[in-house]
Scaffold this motif. Structure first.
Motif, PDB file in Angstrom:
ATOM      1  N   ASP A   1     -91.509 136.667  26.137  1.00 13.89           N
ATOM      2  CA  ASP A   1     -90.340 137.404  26.633  1.00 13.89           C
ATOM      3  C   ASP A   1     -89.848 138.455  25.636  1.00 13.89           C
ATOM      4  O   ASP A   1     -88.866 139.138  25.871  1.00 13.89           O
ATOM      5  CB  ASP A   1     -89.196 136.444  26.985  1.00 13.89           C
ATOM      6  N   ARG A   2     -90.563 138.564  24.508  1.00 11.46           N
ATOM      7  CA  ARG A   2     -90.284 139.557  23.472  1.00 11.46           C
ATOM      8  C   ARG A   2     -88.917 139.391  22.820  1.00 11.46           C
ATOM      9  O   ARG A   2     -88.401 140.305  22.171  1.00 11.46           O
ATOM     10  CB  ARG A   2     -90.423 140.991  24.027  1.00 11.46           C
ATOM     11  N   LYS A   3     -88.325 138.205  22.934  1.00  9.21           N
ATOM     12  CA  LYS A   3     -87.020 137.957  22.313  1.00  9.21           C
ATOM     13  C   LYS A   3     -87.140 137.400  20.894  1.00  9.21           C
ATOM     14  O   LYS A   3     -86.158 137.378  20.149  1.00  9.21           O
ATOM     15  CB  LYS A   3     -86.199 137.004  23.185  1.00  9.21           C
ATOM     16  N   ILE A   4     -88.352 136.956  20.542  1.00 15.71           N
ATOM     17  CA  ILE A   4     -88.587 136.391  19.212  1.00 15.71           C
ATOM     18  C   ILE A   4     -89.812 137.049  18.593  1.00 15.71           C
ATOM     19  O   ILE A   4     -90.856 137.167  19.239  1.00 15.71           O
ATOM     20  CB  ILE A   4     -88.786 134.860  19.272  1.00 15.71           C
ATOM     21  N   ALA A   5     -89.671 137.458  17.342  1.00 10.54           N
ATOM     22  CA  ALA A   5     -90.815 137.940  16.567  1.00 10.54           C
ATOM     23  C   ALA A   5     -91.195 136.858  15.573  1.00 10.54           C
ATOM     24  O   ALA A   5     -90.343 136.354  14.841  1.00 10.54           O
ATOM     25  CB  ALA A   5     -90.466 139.225  15.837  1.00 10.54           C
ATOM     26  N   ARG A   6     -92.474 136.482  15.584  1.00 10.65           N
ATOM     27  CA  ARG A   6     -92.978 135.474  14.647  1.00 10.65           C
ATOM     28  C   ARG A   6     -93.635 136.222  13.491  1.00 10.65           C
ATOM     29  O   ARG A   6     -94.695 136.832  13.664  1.00 10.65           O
ATOM     30  CB  ARG A   6     -93.952 134.538  15.342  1.00 10.65           C
ATOM     31  N   ILE A   7     -92.993 136.157  12.332  1.00 11.68           N
ATOM     32  CA  ILE A   7     -93.399 136.996  11.207  1.00 11.68           C
ATOM     33  C   ILE A   7     -93.870 136.121  10.043  1.00 11.68           C
ATOM     34  O   ILE A   7     -93.173 135.185   9.639  1.00 11.68           O
ATOM     35  CB  ILE A   7     -92.237 137.901  10.743  1.00 11.68           C
ATOM     36  N   GLY A   8     -95.043 136.454   9.499  1.00 15.54           N
ATOM     37  CA  GLY A   8     -95.592 135.700   8.376  1.00 15.54           C
ATOM     38  C   GLY A   8     -94.705 135.758   7.150  1.00 15.54           C
ATOM     39  O   GLY A   8     -94.059 136.779   6.878  1.00 15.54           O
TER      40      GLY A   8
END
Length: 486
Positions: free
Chosen positions: A123-130
Motif C-alpha cells: 500500500d506504499r505506506k511503509i518503507a522498509r529501509i536497511g
C-alpha cells in the motif's frame, strides 16, 4: 630432537593457537569475503569515509561488512562467544564527530552500509529501509512514487544512527522526530537472536529504540512511515553580518516561534558562521508543501539580503543543494547542543553576542570554522524516550559546531566552545527558558544526554537493557555511544 627444532615447533604452535583465537580470522572463515584488514583498499575506504578526523584516526583490527541480517547474527554470536570475545563498534553513515562514536581501536568495526535496501509495502505506506542505508539514496528511490520519509537534510547521513538517536527532518514540526515515525525494527540482540520489534510485539523495546541509540542491539531494518511529497520549497538566503541584520533576525525568529504563528509545514535554520576571518549569516527555509514563497517566511525574506537559492524541488534535490553548503568532512571537529523555550528578541541578540565574542578567542586557529545554528525543535507526539512535552511548538534547539585542522588545538577549541555554550545556557536558565533535554545526535560525549531525559526514562532504558541484553553485550563490548547510567 634439537632445541632449535623444539623451539620452532613451540613458536609454530603458539602462532596456530593465536590464529585459531583471532576473531577477525574466525569471522573471515565463517563469512568469507566480508572482512578487510589494515592496508587493504576496502579497509582504507571504510576508514576514510568517516566525517571527522577523530574517527578516521582509529584503526580497528579488521572491518566487517555484512550484507544481510543473518551475517550480522553470526557475527554477534561469534564475538560474544568464549573463544572469540572482543569489543566492537557499529557504523552507518559515520557522521558523529567524537572519537569512538562509531569506530574502535583494535576491535572490530561493523560497517553496515551494504545493508541498504529500500522497499515499499504494497500500500506504499511503509518503507522498509536497511540499517546501513543513507537517507539521500532512500529519497531518490521514493521520488518516482511522490513519497518521502523522515530522514536527514544533507547527503551521507546514515539511517541507523540518525533514527535511533532521534532525527531532525524537514517535516519535524508536523511529525516530530524521525524515530517518532518508525513502525518497526528488525534487531539482532546480544545473543545473536533476530527479533522484529513493533508496538504490539515488544512495546518496551519499541519505545526504548526511539532514542536509545546502540544500547540494545544492531538494527538491520527500519520500517518507517512514508509521506506523500511532490515538490517542496527551499530557500537559502545570505545576509551582511551586521548588528542591524542580527536584530532583525532576533525579532523575526522569535515571532516565527510564537505558537500563534505556528505553521506545521515550515522548518528552518538561522546559521551564524565564522570562517576565513569573517562572520557570515544565512537562513535555510524549508516548506514541505508545494507552495512558492510561503508567507510564513516573509519577515526573513524582507530583511535586506545578498540573494541565494529559492525554488520548488524534490526532497532528494533539496538535500543535494543544501549539502553543497556543508563541509564534506573535517580534520578535527567538536559539537555541543542544548534546547530552550522561545524567548523574546533581546535574549536572542544576547545569545548572538556571546557567540560572537567567544569565537574571537579562536579566530587564529588554523582552518577554524564555527557554526552556530538556531532552529525549531521537532514537535514530538511523545513516542520516544526524550521526556519532552508532546505538541509543544515553541521550543528551540542550538547546534554549535567547530571544525579545524590540528589535534594540537583540541583543548583550546573545546574550552572556548564550552565557555560559549555555558554562558548561553546560564543566560537562558536565569530567565527561565532553558530546558534539560540534550539531543543525542548533536551532542558531544561529554554531555549527559540520557540523564537529561529524566529518571523515569532512564529506568525504562535500563529495564529494556536487562530484559533484552541480560549479558550486557551492548553496555560492555560496544564502548562507543551513550551508555545507560547504572
Amino acid at each position: 630432537m634439537h632445541w632449535s627444532t623444539l623451539h620452532l615447533l613451540a613458536v609454530t604452535g603458539l602462532a596456530a593457537a593465536s590464529a585459531i583465537h583471532d576473531p577477525c580470522k574466525a569471522l573471515e572463515s565463517k563469512i568469507p569475503g566480508r572482512v578487510s584488514y589494515p592496508g587493504t583498499t576496502t579497509y582504507d575506504a571504510s576508514l576514510s569515509s568517516y566525517y571527522s578526523g577523530q574517527e578516521r584516526a582509529l584503526s580497528p583490527g579488521c572491518i566487517f561488512r555484512p550484507t544481510n541480517t543473518s551475517e550480522v547474527s553470526q557475527f554477534v554470536k561469534l564475538v560474544t562467544s568464549a573463544d572469540y570475545k572482543t569489543n566492537f563498534a557499529v557504523r552507518g553513515g559515520g557522521h558523529t564527530l567524537w572519537t569512538g562514536a562509531a569506530n574502535i581501536a583494535s576491535g572490530i568495526t561493523v560497517d553496515m552500509r551494504l545493508i541498504n535496501q529500500v522497499d515499499l509495502s504494497e500500500d506504499r505506506k511503509i518503507a522498509r529501509i536497511g540499517g546501513g542505508a543513507v537517507w539521500d539514496l532512500a529519497y531518490e528511490q521514493l521520488v518516482p512514487y511522490n513519497l518521502t520519509v523522515m530522514g536527514g537534510r544533507i547527503p551521507g547521513i546514515g539511517v541507523g544512527g540518525f533514527a535511533s538517536g532521534g532525527g531532525i527532518t524537514f517535516h519535524a514540526r508536523e511529525r516530530g522526530f524521525s524515530c517518532d515515525n518508525v513502525y518497526g525494527y528488525e534487531v539482532v540482540l546480544g545473543s545473536g537472536e533476530v527479533i522484529y520489534v513493533d508496538e504490539g510485539s515488544h512495546p518496551d523495546l519499541w519505545v526504548a529504540l526511539k532514542g536509545g541509540s546502540n544500547n540494545f542491539g544492531i538494527i538491520t531494518r527500519f520500517d518507517v512511515a512514508t509521506i506523500a511529497q511532490g515538490n517542496m520549497w527551499y530557500s537559502l538566503l545570505s545576509y551582511n553580518y551586521t548588528n542591524a541584520t542580527l536584530r532583525a533576525h532576533a525579532k523575526a525568529f522569535s515571532d516565527f516561534m510564537k505558537p500563534k504563528n505556528f505553521d506545521s509545514a515550515a522548518m528552518m535554520g538561522v546559521f551564524l558562521v565564522y570562517t576565513g576571518g569573517e562572520f557570515l549569516l544565512s537562513d535555510s527555509m524549508w516548506y514541505t508543501k508545494d507552495v512558492e514563497k510561503p508567507a510564513v517566511y516573509d519577515a526573513f525574506t524582507k530583511i535586506p539580503n545578498l540573494g541565494g537559492v529559492a525554488e520548488l524541488d524534490t526532497t532528494a534535490n533539496v538535500v543535494k543543494l543544501f549539502g553543497q553548503n556543508i563541509p564534506s568532512s573535517e580534520q578535527r571537529a567538536f559539537q555541543l547542543t542544548f534546547s530552550f523555550h522561545n524567548p523574546d528578541p533581546n535574549v536572542y541578540m544576547e545569545l548572538f553576542k556571546i557567540w560572537e565574542k567567544g569565537v574571537s578567542k579562536i579566530a587564529k586557529v588554523d582552518s577554524i570554522f564555527v557554526e552556530f545554528l538556531v532552529q525549531p525543535h521537532p514537535v514530538t507526539n511523545g513516542t520516544n524516550m526524550f521526556g519532552l512535552t508532546p505538541g509543544r511548538t515553541d521550543d528551540v534547539m542550538i547546534d554549535m559546531t567547530a571544525g579545524y585542522a590540528n589535534k594540537a588545538d583540541d583543548a583550546l577549541v573545546q574550552r572556548v566552545i564550552n565557555d560559549i555554550v555555558n554562558k548561553q545556557r546560564a543566560l537562558l536558565k536565569s530567565n527561565g527558558y532553558l530546558i534539560d533535554f540534550i539531543y543525542l545526535n548533536y551532542a558531544d560525549i561529554s554531555q549527559k544526554v540520557l540523564q537529561s531525559w529524566g529518571g523515569d526514562n532512564i529506568a525504562k532504558l535500563r529495564a529494556a537493557s536487562k530484559k533484552y541484553d541480560p549479558n550486557g553485550v551492548f553496555q560492555k563490548q560496544v564502548p562507543g555511544g551513550y551508555k545507560i547510567p547504572a
